[in-house]
Design an enzyme around this catalytic site. Structure first.
Site, PDB file in Angstrom:
ATOM      1  N   HIS A 154       0.818  -1.207   0.000  1.00  0.00           N
ATOM      2  CA  HIS A 154       0.000   0.000   0.000  1.00  0.00           C
ATOM      3  C   HIS A 154       0.855   1.261   0.000  1.00  0.00           C
ATOM      4  O   HIS A 154       2.022   1.223   0.361  1.00  0.00           O
ATOM      5  CB  HIS A 154      -0.890   0.055   1.264  1.00  0.00           C
ATOM      6  CG  HIS A 154      -1.633  -1.200   1.510  1.00  0.00           C
ATOM      7  ND1 HIS A 154      -1.254  -2.100   2.491  1.00  0.00           N
ATOM      8  CD2 HIS A 154      -2.714  -1.728   0.916  1.00  0.00           C
ATOM      9  CE1 HIS A 154      -2.100  -3.123   2.488  1.00  0.00           C
ATOM     10  NE2 HIS A 154      -2.987  -2.925   1.538  1.00  0.00           N
ATOM     11  N   HIS A 196       1.241   4.592   2.083  1.00  0.00           N
ATOM     12  CA  HIS A 196       0.901   5.068   3.427  1.00  0.00           C
ATOM     13  C   HIS A 196       1.041   6.581   3.509  1.00  0.00           C
ATOM     14  O   HIS A 196       1.686   7.209   2.675  1.00  0.00           O
ATOM     15  CB  HIS A 196       1.754   4.343   4.475  1.00  0.00           C
ATOM     16  CG  HIS A 196       1.277   2.952   4.738  1.00  0.00           C
ATOM     17  ND1 HIS A 196       0.730   2.580   5.946  1.00  0.00           N
ATOM     18  CD2 HIS A 196       1.245   1.845   3.952  1.00  0.00           C
ATOM     19  CE1 HIS A 196       0.382   1.295   5.888  1.00  0.00           C
ATOM     20  NE2 HIS A 196       0.695   0.829   4.690  1.00  0.00           N
ATOM     21  N   HIS A 250      -3.020   4.039   5.743  1.00  0.00           N
ATOM     22  CA  HIS A 250      -3.043   4.126   4.285  1.00  0.00           C
ATOM     23  C   HIS A 250      -3.326   5.560   3.853  1.00  0.00           C
ATOM     24  O   HIS A 250      -4.063   6.290   4.515  1.00  0.00           O
ATOM     25  CB  HIS A 250      -4.131   3.231   3.697  1.00  0.00           C
ATOM     26  CG  HIS A 250      -3.838   1.780   3.833  1.00  0.00           C
ATOM     27  ND1 HIS A 250      -4.627   0.817   3.287  1.00  0.00           N
ATOM     28  CD2 HIS A 250      -2.825   1.119   4.445  1.00  0.00           C
ATOM     29  CE1 HIS A 250      -4.124  -0.373   3.559  1.00  0.00           C
ATOM     30  NE2 HIS A 250      -3.031  -0.206   4.280  1.00  0.00           N
ATOM     31  N   HIS A 310     -11.242   0.623   3.121  1.00  0.00           N
ATOM     32  CA  HIS A 310     -10.128  -0.114   2.527  1.00  0.00           C
ATOM     33  C   HIS A 310     -10.593  -1.191   1.555  1.00  0.00           C
ATOM     34  O   HIS A 310     -11.571  -1.878   1.808  1.00  0.00           O
ATOM     35  CB  HIS A 310      -9.280  -0.792   3.613  1.00  0.00           C
ATOM     36  CG  HIS A 310      -8.285  -1.738   3.035  1.00  0.00           C
ATOM     37  ND1 HIS A 310      -7.169  -1.310   2.386  1.00  0.00           N
ATOM     38  CD2 HIS A 310      -8.272  -3.074   2.930  1.00  0.00           C
ATOM     39  CE1 HIS A 310      -6.493  -2.347   1.935  1.00  0.00           C
ATOM     40  NE2 HIS A 310      -7.154  -3.431   2.260  1.00  0.00           N
ATOM     41  N   HIS A 350      -9.326   3.157  -0.496  1.00  0.00           N
ATOM     42  CA  HIS A 350      -8.370   4.232  -0.232  1.00  0.00           C
ATOM     43  C   HIS A 350      -7.603   4.560  -1.512  1.00  0.00           C
ATOM     44  O   HIS A 350      -7.352   3.678  -2.335  1.00  0.00           O
ATOM     45  CB  HIS A 350      -7.310   3.790   0.791  1.00  0.00           C
ATOM     46  CG  HIS A 350      -7.836   3.428   2.125  1.00  0.00           C
ATOM     47  ND1 HIS A 350      -7.163   2.547   2.939  1.00  0.00           N
ATOM     48  CD2 HIS A 350      -8.925   3.817   2.814  1.00  0.00           C
ATOM     49  CE1 HIS A 350      -7.816   2.422   4.079  1.00  0.00           C
ATOM     50  NE2 HIS A 350      -8.890   3.170   4.016  1.00  0.00           N
ATOM     51  N   ASP A 392      -4.618   2.246  -1.736  1.00  0.00           N
ATOM     52  CA  ASP A 392      -4.764   0.811  -1.984  1.00  0.00           C
ATOM     53  C   ASP A 392      -4.197   0.469  -3.359  1.00  0.00           C
ATOM     54  O   ASP A 392      -4.277   1.269  -4.293  1.00  0.00           O
ATOM     55  CB  ASP A 392      -6.238   0.393  -1.925  1.00  0.00           C
ATOM     56  CG  ASP A 392      -6.807   0.418  -0.525  1.00  0.00           C
ATOM     57  OD1 ASP A 392      -6.029   0.381   0.440  1.00  0.00           O
ATOM     58  OD2 ASP A 392      -8.049   0.482  -0.398  1.00  0.00           O
ATOM     59  N   HIS A 408       3.588  -5.459   3.409  1.00  0.00           N
ATOM     60  CA  HIS A 408       3.152  -6.147   4.621  1.00  0.00           C
ATOM     61  C   HIS A 408       3.566  -7.618   4.595  1.00  0.00           C
ATOM     62  O   HIS A 408       3.819  -8.185   3.533  1.00  0.00           O
ATOM     63  CB  HIS A 408       1.629  -6.039   4.763  1.00  0.00           C
ATOM     64  CG  HIS A 408       1.164  -4.644   5.034  1.00  0.00           C
ATOM     65  ND1 HIS A 408       0.955  -4.172   6.302  1.00  0.00           N
ATOM     66  CD2 HIS A 408       0.889  -3.616   4.196  1.00  0.00           C
ATOM     67  CE1 HIS A 408       0.558  -2.906   6.236  1.00  0.00           C
ATOM     68  NE2 HIS A 408       0.507  -2.552   4.969  1.00  0.00           N
ATOM     69  N   ARG A 457       4.375  -4.771   8.971  1.00  0.00           N
ATOM     70  CA  ARG A 457       5.052  -4.073   7.882  1.00  0.00           C
ATOM     71  C   ARG A 457       6.491  -4.583   7.811  1.00  0.00           C
ATOM     72  O   ARG A 457       7.222  -4.502   8.793  1.00  0.00           O
ATOM     73  CB  ARG A 457       5.002  -2.572   8.152  1.00  0.00           C
ATOM     74  CG  ARG A 457       3.568  -2.083   8.259  1.00  0.00           C
ATOM     75  CD  ARG A 457       3.472  -0.709   8.866  1.00  0.00           C
ATOM     76  NE  ARG A 457       2.069  -0.354   9.074  1.00  0.00           N
ATOM     77  CZ  ARG A 457       1.633   0.864   9.239  1.00  0.00           C
ATOM     78  NH1 ARG A 457       2.474   1.882   9.247  1.00  0.00           N
ATOM     79  NH2 ARG A 457       0.350   1.098   9.402  1.00  0.00           N
TER      80      ARG A 457
END
Length: 178
Positions: free
Chosen positions: A72, A74, A90, A98, A107, A110, A152, A169
């Site tokens: 993603h 962030h 995010h 999400h 988002h 995403d 992730h 993460r």
């Protein structure tokens, strides 16, 4: 008179295309470096502007655990290890939910799929139309001083708020305006 109208319309369309192309040309491709939790390099991302205002993201990653991993954009330009929580949530300037499978929308940060790592490596590229390199846009990757790319440890389920249950993460790259 009709021929003049068509000529004028063509000239305007060509001028608009030229202006759009010139606007995108001023946003140069950007290369960012990923690091793992222990600070070792994990590869690169090249971010190129698209003419429609989105971006093309080209990833070349290494040294990651095999399997599928959520990925993603962030909200903060901060990759302080070892957990990269400094990257925040995010990137979500429009206040959506999400995941692309979420009926309430997704988002801006995403991405359309999980990364598949084999032999520790990933080499892929895809387009993202919800973000831009235009620093004047609220959806700019440079908003608020910049953003980050986060990988992730687990699979993103594409629907659970706030982050798709994608796990810890494991790698991060800072995006700031050059």
């Amino acid at each position: 008179m009709r021929a003049n109208w068509k000529s004028a319309a063509m000239a305007v369309a060509m001028a608009m295309t030229t202006v759009a192309g010139a606007q995108m040309a001023k946003y140069k491709p950007l290369k960012v470096e990923f690091k793992k939790a222990d600070g070792t390099p994990a590869g690169t991302a090249i971010i190129k502007p698209l003419q429609n205002g989105g971006i093309r993201l080209k990833l070349e990653l290494k040294g990651l655990p095999d399997g599928e991993h959520g990925f993603h954009i962030h909200e903060h330009a901060d990759c302080t290890g070892p957990d990269f929580k400094s990257a925040g949530g995010h990137f979500n300037p429009t206040g959506k939910h999400h995941g692309f499978e979420n009926p309430m929308g997704h988002h801006a940060g995403d991405t359309p799929s999980n990364l598949v790592v084999k032999d520790g490596k990933v080499k892929t590229e895809f387009d993202l139309t919800d973000v831009t390199l235009d620093p004047l846009s609220p959806n700019s990757l440079f908003a608020g001083g910049g953003t980050s790319l986060v990988i992730h440890g687990g699979v993103d389920d594409e629907k659970s708020d706030p982050a798709g249950n994608a796990g810890p993460r494991i790698a991060c790259a800072v995006i700031t305006q050059p």
